[in-house]
Design an enzyme around this catalytic site. Structure first.
Site, short mmCIF file in Angstrom:
data_model
loop_
_atom_site.label_atom_id
_atom_site.label_comp_id
_atom_site.label_asym_id
_atom_site.label_seq_id
_atom_site.Cartn_x
_atom_site.Cartn_y
_atom_site.Cartn_z
N GLU A 78 0.82 -1.21 0.00
CA GLU A 78 0.00 0.00 0.00
C GLU A 78 0.86 1.27 0.00
O GLU A 78 1.85 1.37 0.71
CB GLU A 78 -0.94 0.02 1.21
N CYS A 141 -8.26 -2.15 7.85
CA CYS A 141 -6.90 -2.15 7.32
C CYS A 141 -6.38 -0.72 7.17
O CYS A 141 -5.31 -0.37 7.67
CB CYS A 141 -6.85 -2.87 5.97
N HIS A 165 -1.23 -5.89 1.67
CA HIS A 165 -2.43 -6.71 1.51
C HIS A 165 -2.08 -8.01 0.79
O HIS A 165 -1.28 -8.01 -0.15
CB HIS A 165 -3.51 -5.96 0.72
#
Length: 213
Positions: A78, A141, A165
Site C-alpha cells: 500500500e 486495514c 495486503h
C-alpha cells in the site's frame, strides 16, 4: 533492528484470515532483523489500542501491517492511508462507522515511508505476483495503517511504517468460481522477500509502478 509485523484475526464470518496464518510462519529473523509478530482484532479503535501498546512495549524500528484483500490476485504494497472510516460491513464487535475521521487532528492522508517499489520489485524477481496499491480501503486495514503512520509522525518519526495486503488462501475460495487466491507458502515467501527489501533499501527505487485509474 526490530520489526513489528501484525496480522488481523478472521472477520466477516470467515473462520480464517491469511494475514494471521502468514505471520505465524515468518522466520524469527530476516536480513539480521528481529521479527516480532502480533495478532490484531478486526475492530475499529481496539485495533489501534493493541498496536500502540505493542509499539510502546517493543519500540520497533519498522512496523509492517498485513491484511486480507479478498479479490486481489497478487500481494499488494500500500502507498497511502486516508483519514476516514467508512465501513461497508460491521467489524467484529458490530461497529459500522460512516465517514468518520480516524483522528480529528490528523492529516488528510499519510504516505507509507517504506521502499514500496523496491519491495514489489523484489517479490516479482522471486516470481511472486506483486504490485503497488493506491488504496487500502476504508475498513480496519486503512484504519490501522493510518493510525500507525499518525503515531510515527507524532511520537516516533524514525520508525518506518507500511501495509501489505495479501490475497485469499486457496482453501478460502473453494466453491467460489473465478476468485483469485494464493497458497500460504508463496504468501510467506513473498512477505519475507518484501521485508528483506524494506530493510535493504533505505530509499525507494525510481521505477514505474503507478496506475491510470
Amino acid at each position: 533492528m526490530k520489526i513489528l509485523v501484525t496480522g488481523f484475526d478472521p472477520f466477516g464470518g470467515a473462520h480464517i484470515n491469511p494475514a494471521t496464518e502468514a505471520i505465524k510462519l515468518l522466520p524469527q529473523q530476516i536480513n539480521g532483523a528481529e521479527i516480532i509478530t502480533i495478532q490484531i482484532p478486526t475492530v475499529f479503535r481496539k485495533s489501534i489500542d493493541v498496536l500502540f501498546r505493542a509499539i510502546k512495549k517493543e519500540s520497533p524500528d519498522m512496523v509492517i501491517c498485513i491484511g486480507q484483500a479478498g479479490g486481489r490476485y497478487d500481494i499488494t504494497v500500500e502507498r497511502v492511508a486516508i483519514n476516514v472510516d467508512d465501513a461497508r460491513i460491521e467489524d467484529n464487535e458490530g461497529n459500522l462507522p460512516i465517514d468518520s475521521p480516524i483522528f480529528e487532528d490528523g492529516a488528510p492522508a499519510y504516505f507509507s515511508d517504506l521502499p514500496i517499489k523496491a519491495m514489489v520489485q523484489a517479490m516479482q524477481a522471486a516470481n511472486i505476483p506483486a504490485s503497488i496499491s493506491n488504496t487500502a480501503g476504508t475498513f480496519v486495514c486503512n484504519h490501522l495503517m493510518y493510525a500507525a503512520l499518525h503515531y510515527a509522525s507524532q511520537y516516533q518519526p524514525d520508525m518506518k511504517v507500511g501495509f501489505i495486503h495479501i490475497p485469499y488462501l486457496v482453501e478460502q475460495v473453494v466453491g467460489k468460481a473465478n476468485t483469485p487466491s494464493m497458497n500460504i507458502q508463496d504468501i510467506v515467501r513473498g512477505l519475507t522477500v518484501a521485508i528483506h527489501a524494506a530493510i535493504e533499501n533505505k530509499r525507494d527505487i525510481k521505477v514505474q509502478g503507478g496506475a491510470i485509474c
